[in-house]
Write an enzyme that holds these catalytic residues in place. Structure first.
Site, mmCIF file in Angstrom:
data_model
loop_
_atom_site.group_PDB
_atom_site.id
_atom_site.type_symbol
_atom_site.label_atom_id
_atom_site.label_comp_id
_atom_site.label_asym_id
_atom_site.label_seq_id
_atom_site.Cartn_x
_atom_site.Cartn_y
_atom_site.Cartn_z
ATOM 1 N N LEU A 340 26.102 -29.713 7.509
ATOM 2 C CA LEU A 340 26.494 -29.981 6.127
ATOM 3 C C LEU A 340 25.932 -31.320 5.577
ATOM 4 C CD1 LEU A 340 30.083 -28.865 6.558
ATOM 5 C CD2 LEU A 340 28.066 -27.325 5.976
ATOM 6 N N CYS A 341 25.572 -31.086 4.229
ATOM 7 C CA CYS A 341 25.107 -32.444 3.598
ATOM 8 C C CYS A 341 26.131 -33.199 3.226
ATOM 9 C CB CYS A 341 24.373 -32.229 2.278
ATOM 10 S SG CYS A 341 23.008 -30.632 2.687
ATOM 11 N N THR A 342 26.859 -33.615 3.861
ATOM 12 C CA THR A 342 27.990 -34.845 3.645
ATOM 13 C C THR A 342 28.214 -35.506 5.026
ATOM 14 O OG1 THR A 342 30.363 -35.155 3.430
ATOM 15 C CG2 THR A 342 29.645 -32.950 3.998
ATOM 16 N N ILE A 380 28.576 -24.769 1.405
ATOM 17 C CA ILE A 380 27.103 -24.760 1.369
ATOM 18 C C ILE A 380 26.709 -23.506 1.862
ATOM 19 C CG2 ILE A 380 25.265 -26.312 2.383
ATOM 20 C CD1 ILE A 380 26.842 -28.677 1.969
#
Ligand SMILES: Cc1ncc(COP(=O)(O)O)c(C=O)c1O
Length: 422
Positions: A340-342, A380
């Site tokens: 995930l982009c976090t 996402i």
């Protein structure tokens, strides 16, 4: 088990949840035997509502405890007779209460007087009396539970301080049949003494509630709070030690004629199914960043919120992981992240594992409870993990389509396709 898990990963791909039905059944049997039959079991569906797992556990438990009307439907879908369903949970919608009454479920677990009033009108409309348990929220509870609801403001149950008034009001409602009492006030304890101290508190409250109501309870639910060792340094709960104290407590209670016919039930989820489940995730990227060996996996908190420490944990601790592809590899320290982009998508930090290479399969242990069902899979838009049930030598696909078309099983465990009701 490693070889079996690798076989699943090869057949199904990753990410995939694997549930070992035989192990979950063994755990049910172990509890029944260790407590010498003093307790029936109530499986908390919220822990893992997978339909095939539910169908497989059904013969070994008294009841399925559900916490939404959709879970009522899931229980019915796997062939659970309505009278073996109990329905707990705060803030039940009016339609859910009506639905449960219409299905004639075993017991509605009343969390408030307002819910009792809703249930009463639903029952009277249908011309039935709905069996109910009153859920009590104790004013006190021992420490050493992962999470405790007692002694503080809580949405769960009727506070002990106002129990008498609640019992009086509920007994005035002609559509309800007060069958007994229910307490679930703490989760995930590994301490036998804390658990049995909690049971002693429950018993005192059950005695008080029985005296006030004048009923001889037919059912008493002990929310067990049995924990599992998530962290590397923790030991499994010693259930023999719990039983050594709890069995005489129940025997003493049952010598009181008021409780002689009460069915005592242990309600639990994680202890039964968490150790019988794994999430398998594949390593899809690697990076050496400022002194840290990072490995990015195809599952993150979107697939396993609890393992990432985001479900009821104050301080994130590493769960138990195994590099099943390379168990003999040279140990090194890794930080495992998800896709995930976090930056909070961390599965494990600074964890020692046998060398982790691209393509290796990492098993997240203790993932049979609060895994897929408790994770924000839509975040996402990665594909949902598959689910697999191990039964004997068989590897059964237990995946339920995200499109609400469930492959269900009948009471004999045979697959049956259907579209999700409701
Ligand atoms: C009413 C009730 N029963 C049972 C459970 C199951 O707890 P566990 O899975 O920790 O055994 C819960 C968990 O929150 C619950 O709220």
């Amino acid at each position: 088990m490693r070889a079996r898990l690798l076989q699943v990963a090869a057949q199904t791909g990753t990410p995939v949840y694997v549930y070992d039905l035989d192990e979950a059944v063994r755990r049910c049997q172990a509890l029944t035997e260790t407590f010498q039959g003093r307790f029936g079991l109530s499986y908390a569906v919220k822990a893992n509502p997978n339909l095939q797992l539910l169908a497989g556990l059904l013969p070994y438990v008294d009841t399925l405890d559900v916490s939404s009307y959709r879970e009522v439907e899931r229980a019915l879908l796997v062939g659970c007779p309505a009278e073996r369903i109990t329905f707990s949970g705060p803030a039940k919608r009016a339609g859910e209460v009506r639905g449960a009454v219409e299905q004639q479920i075993g017991e509605l677990v009343l969390e408030s007087v307002a819910e009792a009033e809703l249930a009463d009108s639903a029952a009277r409309e249908r011309g039935v009396r709905q069996p109910v348990l009153i859920r009590i929220n104790p004013a006190n509870g021992p420490k050493k539970f992962g999470v405790s609801f007692s002694g503080k403001a809580s949405q769960f149950g009727v506070d002990e301080e106002v129990l008498d008034e609640a019992i009086d009001r509920i007994q005035q409602l002609p559509g309800l049949d007060l069958v007994g009492f229910h307490i679930y006030s703490g989760t995930n304890s590994l301490d036998p003494e804390a658990i049995t101290q909690n049971f002693a508190i429950f018993i005192e409250l059950f005695r008080r509630a029985a005296a006030r109501s004048g009923i001889a309870p037919r059912k008493l639910v002990f929310g067990s709070g049995f924990g599992v060792p998530y962290g590397a340094g923790e030991q499994p709960l010693d259930i023999e030690a719990v039983a050594a104290t709890a069995v005489p407590m129940i025997d003493e209670l049952k010598r009181d004629p008021t409780f002689a016919n009460a069915r005592c039930v242990l309600e639990l989820g994680r202890w039964l199914v968490a150790p019988a489940g794994w999430l398998l995730t594949g390593v899809i990227a690697q990076k050496h960043s400022r002194g840290t060996e990072l490995r990015a996996c195809d599952a993150g908190f979107n697939n396993h919120l609890a393992a990432c420490g985001m479900m009821g944990t104050v301080i994130r601790r590493n769960w138990r992981f195994d590099n099943i592809s390379n168990p003999q590899g040279a140990p090194a320290e890794y930080t495992l992240v998800g896709p995930l982009c976090t930056s909070i998508d961390v599965l494990a930090s600074k964890l020692t594992l046998p060398e982790v290479r691209l393509g290796d399969v990492i098993a997240v242990e203790n993932s049979g409870a609060y895994g897929l069902t408790a994770s924000p899979t839509r975040f996402i838009s990665h594909p949902e993990p598959a689910e697999v049930l191990l039964v004997g030598d068989e590897i059964r696909d237990a995946t339920e389509s995200a499109l609400n078309t469930w492959t269900t099983v009948d009471a004999q465990g045979q697959p049956r396709s259907g579209t999700g009701a409701g």
